[in-house]
Scaffold this active site. Structure first.
Site, PDB file in Angstrom:
ATOM      1  N   GLU A 102       0.859  -1.170   0.000  1.00 11.82           N
ATOM      2  CA  GLU A 102       0.000   0.000   0.000  1.00 11.82           C
ATOM      3  C   GLU A 102       0.901   1.227   0.000  1.00 11.82           C
ATOM      4  O   GLU A 102       1.948   1.221   0.627  1.00 11.82           O
ATOM      5  CB  GLU A 102      -0.892   0.056   1.255  1.00 11.82           C
ATOM      6  CG  GLU A 102      -2.012  -0.959   1.289  1.00 11.82           C
ATOM      7  CD  GLU A 102      -1.588  -2.302   1.869  1.00 11.82           C
ATOM      8  OE1 GLU A 102      -2.321  -3.278   1.687  1.00 11.82           O
ATOM      9  OE2 GLU A 102      -0.509  -2.375   2.494  1.00 11.82           O
ATOM     10  N   ASN A 107       1.749  10.100  -2.188  1.00 10.31           N
ATOM     11  CA  ASN A 107       3.186   9.820  -2.254  1.00 10.31           C
ATOM     12  C   ASN A 107       3.590   9.490  -3.694  1.00 10.31           C
ATOM     13  O   ASN A 107       3.882   8.347  -4.037  1.00 10.31           O
ATOM     14  CB  ASN A 107       3.547   8.682  -1.296  1.00 10.31           C
ATOM     15  CG  ASN A 107       5.041   8.551  -1.094  1.00 10.31           C
ATOM     16  OD1 ASN A 107       5.837   9.101  -1.855  1.00 10.31           O
ATOM     17  ND2 ASN A 107       5.426   7.802  -0.074  1.00 10.31           N
ATOM     18  N   TYR A 114       7.615   2.524  -7.704  1.00  4.03           N
ATOM     19  CA  TYR A 114       6.974   1.214  -7.823  1.00  4.03           C
ATOM     20  C   TYR A 114       6.536   0.932  -9.256  1.00  4.03           C
ATOM     21  O   TYR A 114       6.754  -0.160  -9.780  1.00  4.03           O
ATOM     22  CB  TYR A 114       5.787   1.107  -6.858  1.00  4.03           C
ATOM     23  CG  TYR A 114       6.191   1.211  -5.405  1.00  4.03           C
ATOM     24  CD1 TYR A 114       7.305   0.545  -4.907  1.00  4.03           C
ATOM     25  CD2 TYR A 114       5.473   1.994  -4.518  1.00  4.03           C
ATOM     26  CE1 TYR A 114       7.685   0.651  -3.577  1.00  4.03           C
ATOM     27  CE2 TYR A 114       5.834   2.106  -3.182  1.00  4.03           C
ATOM     28  CZ  TYR A 114       6.941   1.434  -2.720  1.00  4.03           C
ATOM     29  OH  TYR A 114       7.316   1.537  -1.413  1.00  4.03           O
TER      30      TYR A 114
END
Length: 155
Positions: A102, A107, A114
């Protein structure tokens, strides 16, 4: 940069980095609760100094990245990417089918990392993270890993 297992004796440095990185940091007791057989804890050192850490829980054939934090002075140095690649590769070697995590909706730096490493958004958890007056949503991200061949980086 070197990566090794994180030990309980690293907790003072971990807590310092945790407080640098988060408005609502984990407590020492939360970290202590992670030293168990179904968790993997990693430390990244730069010049023999703890500079980043990751906490991963193994559950039902999946690796759940619970916490990855880089010391303020080492952000944007590649430390987070290196640690992420390491934990994904170790998860594959340990037979996990995917890595889940998560990330705060706000962010964008972490999300960019990611996505660049092959993670995809698979869901949203409304109000998952504490915030000021209101809670913040989390995006759920996943990366399938080939536990036959290991992880070879993003596509």
């Amino acid at each position: 940069m070197t990566i090794r297992g994180l030990g309980q004796d690293d907790l003072p440095e971990v807590l310092d980095i945790e407080c640098q990185g988060y408005s609502f940091p984990w407590s020492e007791s939360i970290f202590r609760g992670c030293f168990r057989p179904d968790y993997r804890l990693w430390a990244l050192e730069i010049c023999d100094r703890l500079s980043a850490y990751a906490v991963v829980a193994y559950m039902a054939g999946e690796a759940h990245l619970l916490n990855l934090c880089v010391a303020a002075g080492q952000r944007r140095s590649g430390a987070g990417r290196r640690l992420l690649r390491h934990l994904v590769a170790e998860s594959a070697r340990d037979g996990m089918s995917q890595v889940l995590l998560e990330v705060r909706d706000s962010n964008t730096g972490a999300m960019d990392l990611y996505v660049s490493e092959g993670f995809s958004i698979i869901g949203r958890r409304p109000g998952y993270y504490p915030g000021g007056r209101e809670r913040e949503d989390a995006l759920v991200m996943a990366l399938a890993v080939d536990n036959q061949c290991g992880y070879h980086g993003p596509p």
